[in-house]
Design an enzyme around this catalytic site. Structure first.
Site, PDB file in Angstrom:
ATOM      1  N   GLU A  11       6.374   0.836   9.991  1.00 28.96           N
ATOM      2  CA  GLU A  11       5.908   0.083   8.830  1.00 28.96           C
ATOM      3  C   GLU A  11       7.089  -0.429   7.998  1.00 28.96           C
ATOM      4  OE1 GLU A  11       2.704   0.610   5.161  1.00 28.96           O
ATOM      5  OE2 GLU A  11       3.697   2.383   5.970  1.00 28.96           O
ATOM      6  N   LYS A  34      -3.048  -4.872   6.079  1.00 26.50           N
ATOM      7  CA  LYS A  34      -3.411  -3.493   5.765  1.00 26.50           C
ATOM      8  C   LYS A  34      -4.598  -3.435   4.821  1.00 26.50           C
ATOM      9  CE  LYS A  34      -1.105   0.801   4.248  1.00 26.50           C
ATOM     10  NZ  LYS A  34       0.210   1.370   3.891  1.00 26.50           N
ATOM     11  N   CYS A  63      -0.438   2.652   8.667  1.00 30.61           N
ATOM     12  CA  CYS A  63      -0.183   3.826   7.834  1.00 30.61           C
ATOM     13  C   CYS A  63      -1.431   4.411   7.171  1.00 30.61           C
ATOM     14  CB  CYS A  63       0.905   3.517   6.812  1.00 30.61           C
ATOM     15  SG  CYS A  63       1.692   5.017   6.132  1.00 30.61           S
TER      16      CYS A  63
END
Length: 289
Positions: free
Chosen positions: A40, A111, A148
């Site tokens: 990330e 995300k 994540c």
């Protein structure tokens, strides 16, 4: 499918960090990797440790960064999963994975789940994604790319699986605070690994998680900093470990994935068949009374 997980630390500057990334990508290609996954926000420091409006400037290079990694994927003839800071409009920024397929953009994922915790002030920087959970079609298969904080949510993994993803992929930035005792550190690491192994098992899919490594100081002085715990890993569709990296070293982790094994496992563990889709309405609510 032969996959490479690139576990890397921050090398003081963006330029030096990218140079190291490219070196590791070429090493992975020399070892036969067809699909290479970076961590990330891999181009620089994990800047979300503090809230600083100047860090938004990092996203100004989004289009240039895309062209750079597109070129790398073309030169190395690989599928490449990147994680970039996207400026979409003034005041609208995303934590964005761009997947390149041998010089072409195969797809993008923004995300969806955005954390807001001490040292991880991502809500200050990132607008939640609006592209949904859509697998990205590539020359090596359909990739369920998430990022994540998404890795804690079974819903995200499930939707990717239901839409035909052949593998779950999580570029990640997670670590310890040195102030925590060893028992707490162990609990956090094991929780992180266990929840993702659960996603692999529940969906009958292989999964890879690629994490940062090394200590990064909090330049604001609010906290001491984060020691990213590495431990990048790959598991098969029964949650079995295929590979796992160290907690403190940069590594190129090469993994062979047998995509056919997912079908074999789903035939003997038919979790998707036995879902009670008529009884899951509560999942569409924030909280069920």
């Amino acid at each position: 499918m032969k996959i490479a997980l690139i576990q890397q630390k921050f090398h003081i500057t963006k330029e030096a960090t990218i140079e190291k990334s490219v070196e590791m990508i070429r090493e992975a290609k020399d070892k036969g990797a067809e699909l290479i996954v970076l961590q990330e926000l891999h181009q620089g420091a994990y800047f979300c440790q503090s809230e600083d409006v100047n860090f938004f400037d990092l996203a100004e290079d989004f289009e240039k960064d895309k062209e750079f990694w597109r070129d790398i994927s073309k030169k190395e003839d690989i599928v490449l999963v990147t994680s970039l800071f996207e400026k979409r409009a003034i005041g609208v920024y995303h934590n964005t994975a761009v997947v390149f397929d041998k010089g072409k953009i195969a797809g993008t994922y923004r995300k969806m789940h955005i954390p807001d915790d001490p040292g991880f002030y991502e809500k200050f920087y990132f607008t939640p994604g609006d592209l949904g959970f859509e697998p990205i079609e590539t020359s090596v298969g359909k990739l369920g790319v998430l990022i994540c904080w998404d890795q804690w949510y079974p819903e995200a993994a499930r939707i990717m699986a239901l839409k035909g993803a052949e593998i779950l992929i999580y570029p990640t930035a997670i670590g310890w605070f040195d102030e925590d005792n060893q028992e707490e550190k162990d609990r956090q690491l094991e929780a992180w690994i266990t929840v993702q192994r659960g996603h692999a098992i529940a969906n009958g899919l292989p999964l890879v998680a690629v994490n940062r490594v090394g200590f990064e100081e909090d330049i604001s002085g609010c906290l001491n900093g984060i020691r990213f715990w590495g431990n990048s890993f790959a598991v098969g569709p029964q949650g079995e470990f295929l590979a796992r990296a160290s907690s403190d070293k940069e590594e190129v982790l090469i993994v062979d994935i047998d995509k056919k094994r997912s079908e074999d496992i789903r035939r003997i563990w038919p979790f998707l068949r036995d879902r009670r889709v008529d009884s899951y309405q509560c999942l569409l609510k924030r909280f069920c009374d």
